[in-house]
Scaffold this active site. Structure first.
Site, PDB file in Angstrom:
ATOM      1  CD  GLU A   1      25.966   8.215  -9.863  1.00 14.54           C
ATOM      2  OE1 GLU A   1      27.006   8.444 -10.863  1.00 14.54           O
ATOM      3  OE2 GLU A   1      25.899   6.978  -9.387  1.00 14.54           O
TER       4      GLU A   1
ATOM      5  CG  HIS B   1      30.038   6.467 -11.844  1.00 12.71           C
ATOM      6  ND1 HIS B   1      28.505   6.480 -11.346  1.00 12.71           N
ATOM      7  CD2 HIS B   1      30.197   5.304 -11.910  1.00 12.71           C
ATOM      8  CE1 HIS B   1      28.147   5.338 -11.333  1.00 12.71           C
ATOM      9  NE2 HIS B   1      29.163   4.308 -11.676  1.00 12.71           N
TER      10      HIS B   1
ATOM     11  CB  SER C   1      27.879   2.357  -9.691  1.00 14.00           C
ATOM     12  OG  SER C   1      27.670   1.919 -11.111  1.00 14.00           O
TER      13      SER C   1
END
Length: 340
Positions: free
Chosen positions: A241, A309, A142
């Site tokens: 992602e 995630h 992330s």
């Protein structure tokens, strides 16, 4: 939790490409020499830091428990639970903890407590000087994408895109824990197989391609373009992602990568978990956007990988050489650590 067997340990608590030409010239070419840390072993000291947001003490305790079950000696950065607005302490505090973990000669791995937001505020001041002669494992995902890009670009360090210590058993169960352990504590290659249940699983362009696996969270890739943490993606397998981004937002970020030439130079695309991407009725969904923006690139594309995630998150080394076989539905990555 912090008082149980706690002791001071080097600023920690022990608990039981789109880029400026000048930057390109100054930075080592990580694609030519991937730097791997030694494989982790029981007894190794590892440091947990919070370069972005503040973690939850309860879920942190669970993550620490998992690391300790592998025989690792877990330390906490001094400001892990600090708060400053929506950040885990001031920029100076978060940077100090991160640099201490990256330069302490006894620390063999750095685990991010959580993501959130904040790494891009400190990434340009990261001290990579010791990593070139004393590499160590670095794990996160992330918002940590920014740090991983910096360490690759400046030191050629292979890092690990996987779960953080702020552990959620409902999202990352035993399979996720074992995948992380195998990635950092063995020298086995890693193979991720397409999951038909993932949002991006219908996105596929047949073919095989190999190159260093580079990327991370699409938002962080997009907002790093032109800065010192943006890797050179030439001949790489671009991995991305994201979470909570509407289809039009994914379109915007991929269009940006097209406009600056990144998508014209890659060898292939590996798509992780596109989580909670919701558009208006009658509009494109996330898979439709991905097909529209990627199918004309002339390179293999493989979607549906459990990286990111979503539930069941797995772990891959960023910077290690990877091969995608879109028809077989596999992403195979060389080990991200070397024998001791």
């Amino acid at each position: 939790m912090l008082r149980m067997g706690a002791a001071a340990a080097g600023g920690a608590v022990l608990v039981g490409s789109a880029e400026p030409a000048s930057a390109s010239a100054a930075a080592p070419d990580g694609a030519r020499r991937a730097l791997r840390a030694p494989v982790l072993a029981p007894g190794d000291r590892v440091r947990v830091v919070s370069p972005g947001g503040t973690p939850n003490p309860t879920t942190m305790a669970r993550g620490i428990e998992i690391l300790r079950s592998w025989g690792l000696q877990v330390e906490l950065g001094e400001h892990v639970f600090a708060t400053y607005g929506y950040l885990a302490g001031t920029d100076a505090q978060r940077l100090a903890d991160l640099n201490a973990a990256l330069t302490d000669p006894g620390v063999r791995a750095v685990f991010a407590a959580r993501g959130g937001y904040g790494t891009q505020r400190i990434v340009d001041q990261i001290d990579v000087s010791r990593l070139r002669r004393d590499p160590r494992v670095v794990v996160g995902f992330s918002d940590i994408t920014s740090i991983q890009g910096k360490l690759w670009r400046e030191a050629g360090l292979v890092t690990f895109y996987g779960p953080m210590v702020n552990w959620n058993d409902a999202r990352t169960g035993p399979e996720s824990a074992e995948a992380l352990r195998r990635a950092v504590m063995t020298t086995d290659p890693i193979t991720i197989t397409r999951d038909p249940a993932e949002t991006a699983a219908p996105v596929l362009v047949p073919g095989r391609a190999s190159g260093p696996l580079l990327g991370g969270c699409l938002t962080l890739i997009s907002t790093s373009l032109g800065a010192g943490d943006a890797p050179r993606f030439d001949d790489a397998i671009l991995f991305f992602e994201d979470v909570d981004e509407a289809p039009y937002s994914i379109d915007r970020m991929l269009t940006e990568l097209r406009r600056v030439g990144v998508l014209a130079r890659i060898a292939g695309v590996a798509i992780g978990q596109i989580t909670n991407s919701v558009g208006d009725p009658g509009e494109w969904d996330a898979a439709s956007v991905l097909k529209d923006r990627l199918y004309d690139l002339g390179v293999p594309v493989l979607g549906g990988l459990r990286l990111g995630h979503g539930n069941g998150q797995l772990t891959v080394p960023l910077g290690a050489r990877a091969t995608i076989d879109a028809e077989a539905g596999t992403l195979t990555v060389e080990p991200g650590v070397r024998p001791r």
